[in-house]
Write a protein that holds these residues in place. Structure first.
Motif, PDB file in Angstrom:
ATOM      1  N   ARG A  69     -29.645  14.944 -23.586  1.00  0.00           N
ATOM      2  CA  ARG A  69     -30.757  15.687 -23.029  1.00  0.00           C
ATOM      3  C   ARG A  69     -31.801  15.876 -24.130  1.00  0.00           C
ATOM      4  O   ARG A  69     -31.453  16.223 -25.263  1.00  0.00           O
ATOM      5  N   SER A  70     -33.076  15.657 -23.791  1.00  0.00           N
ATOM      6  CA  SER A  70     -34.158  15.778 -24.760  1.00  0.00           C
ATOM      7  C   SER A  70     -35.227  16.728 -24.238  1.00  0.00           C
ATOM      8  O   SER A  70     -35.360  16.919 -23.024  1.00  0.00           O
ATOM      9  N   SER A  75     -42.896   8.935 -26.786  1.00  0.00           N
ATOM     10  CA  SER A  75     -43.732   7.738 -26.864  1.00  0.00           C
ATOM     11  C   SER A  75     -42.844   6.567 -27.245  1.00  0.00           C
ATOM     12  O   SER A  75     -41.689   6.757 -27.647  1.00  0.00           O
ATOM     13  N   ASP A  76     -43.340   5.353 -27.141  1.00  0.00           N
ATOM     14  CA  ASP A  76     -42.554   4.195 -27.543  1.00  0.00           C
ATOM     15  C   ASP A  76     -42.100   4.330 -28.999  1.00  0.00           C
ATOM     16  O   ASP A  76     -40.931   4.119 -29.327  1.00  0.00           O
ATOM     17  N   ALA A  77     -43.036   4.692 -29.882  1.00  0.00           N
ATOM     18  CA  ALA A  77     -42.709   4.804 -31.306  1.00  0.00           C
ATOM     19  C   ALA A  77     -41.739   5.950 -31.547  1.00  0.00           C
ATOM     20  O   ALA A  77     -40.805   5.834 -32.354  1.00  0.00           O
ATOM     21  N   ALA A  81     -37.902   5.790 -33.219  1.00  0.00           N
ATOM     22  CA  ALA A  81     -37.516   6.615 -34.363  1.00  0.00           C
ATOM     23  C   ALA A  81     -36.288   7.461 -34.039  1.00  0.00           C
ATOM     24  O   ALA A  81     -35.353   7.563 -34.845  1.00  0.00           O
ATOM     25  N   PHE A  82     -36.270   8.061 -32.845  1.00  0.00           N
ATOM     26  CA  PHE A  82     -35.102   8.852 -32.446  1.00  0.00           C
ATOM     27  C   PHE A  82     -33.856   7.984 -32.403  1.00  0.00           C
ATOM     28  O   PHE A  82     -32.787   8.376 -32.875  1.00  0.00           O
ATOM     29  N   VAL A  87     -28.382   6.122 -34.021  1.00  0.00           N
ATOM     30  CA  VAL A  87     -27.378   5.100 -34.313  1.00  0.00           C
ATOM     31  C   VAL A  87     -26.861   5.185 -35.749  1.00  0.00           C
ATOM     32  O   VAL A  87     -25.858   4.567 -36.078  1.00  0.00           O
ATOM     33  N   GLY A  88     -27.530   5.991 -36.594  1.00  0.00           N
ATOM     34  CA  GLY A  88     -27.031   6.150 -37.952  1.00  0.00           C
ATOM     35  C   GLY A  88     -25.620   6.705 -37.975  1.00  0.00           C
ATOM     36  O   GLY A  88     -24.773   6.250 -38.767  1.00  0.00           O
ATOM     37  N   THR A  89     -25.342   7.675 -37.113  1.00  0.00           N
ATOM     38  CA  THR A  89     -23.978   8.207 -37.038  1.00  0.00           C
ATOM     39  C   THR A  89     -23.009   7.160 -36.520  1.00  0.00           C
ATOM     40  O   THR A  89     -21.884   7.023 -37.032  1.00  0.00           O
ATOM     41  N   LEU A  90     -23.416   6.405 -35.515  1.00  0.00           N
ATOM     42  CA  LEU A  90     -22.546   5.354 -34.980  1.00  0.00           C
ATOM     43  C   LEU A  90     -22.232   4.307 -36.050  1.00  0.00           C
ATOM     44  O   LEU A  90     -21.124   3.761 -36.087  1.00  0.00           O
TER      45      LEU A  90
END
Length: 249
Positions: A69-70, A75-77, A81-82, A87-90
């Motif tokens: 949930r956000s 935006s696309d950018a 970034a999010f 995926v850093g944790t993954l």
């Protein structure tokens, strides 16, 4: 033709770097789903998921799907970034590598009383289970065609929120759900839950497009949410998961 790739305890439909198109448990495994009573901020959620898997004697690579949930549409950018942060944790968990991400995901934005920051609504994992029924989770999809480029160039009837446009968007998403389920050896009849995310009226096409396909044989869960990217208006996901539970936030 949609294909799947085997990984630890499940197989997945390849997708963009931020998520897969869906996951299905391999033979001898079953998917379980856990929902938080209210959204839990992303980093805290990852810590709690890690602890739950550890306590269950499962590897971090058992994590196979999540529902986020956000606060508002990206935006696309901003979405890119999010996703890179997510995926850093993954990657640290040994799940994500070389821009290949097996974890299915939805990420939607409550229109009323949104969370103050992105967080977990629910997550799923696989565990060994002899003789379990086939289980799968299809990732959330909005009405954007796959491929590179700005979302506005891929969205079905971008900027049009008329009743006819919303129905066309819904038909497109329903077709995506069916293709993904077929790749995971599932169909509407095998689902245990189907969820839709939109702030627009479903009723004009609910019977003809959703119920008539068999997509509501256990009912339909409508979340008054927007899809994650500006311009998207309609999203769905679905699953066949026998074991689900709710834990405190």
């Amino acid at each position: 033709m949609t294909r799947t790739i085997d990984t630890q305890g499940y197989r997945y439909i390849p997708g963009p770097f931020q998520y897969s198109g869906g996951v299905a448990a391999l033979s001898g495994f079953a998917i379980e789903r856990v929902r938080f009573a209210s959204p839990v901020p992303l980093l805290d959620g990852f810590r709690r998921i890690e602890a739950l898997l550890h306590d269950a004697g499962l590897p971090l690579t058992a994590f196979c799907a999540c529902e986020l949930r956000s606060p508002a549409q990206f935006s696309d950018a901003g979405f890119i970034a999010f996703n890179r942060d997510y995926v850093g944790t993954l990657q640290r968990w040994g799940i994500f590598a070389d821009d290949r991400n097996p974890v299915a995901r939805s990420n939607v934005c409550p229109e009323i009383d949104p969370p103050p920051e992105p967080g977990f609504h629910a997550f799923s994992f696989v565990r060994p289970s002899t003789g379990a029924a086939h289980s799968f989770v299809v990732a959330g999809s909005g009405e954007a065609q796959e491929g590179s480029g700005p979302y506005r160039d891929k969205i079905i009837r971008h900027g049009d929120t008329s009743a006819g446009a919303i129905a066309e968007k819904a038909r497109y998403v329903l077709d995506v759900m069916q293709r993904r389920m077929a790749a995971l050896d599932g169909d509407w009849g095998s689902t245990t839950a189907v969820q839709v995310y939109t702030v627009h009226d479903l009723y004009p096409f609910l019977g003809a497009e959703i119920v008539a396909r068999g997509a509501a044989h256990h009912g339909l869960t409508w979340h008054f949410c927007r899809p994650p990217v500006i311009g998207l208006e309609y999203e769905m996901d679905c699953r066949a998961v026998a074991s689900e539970r709710v834990i405190p936030a």
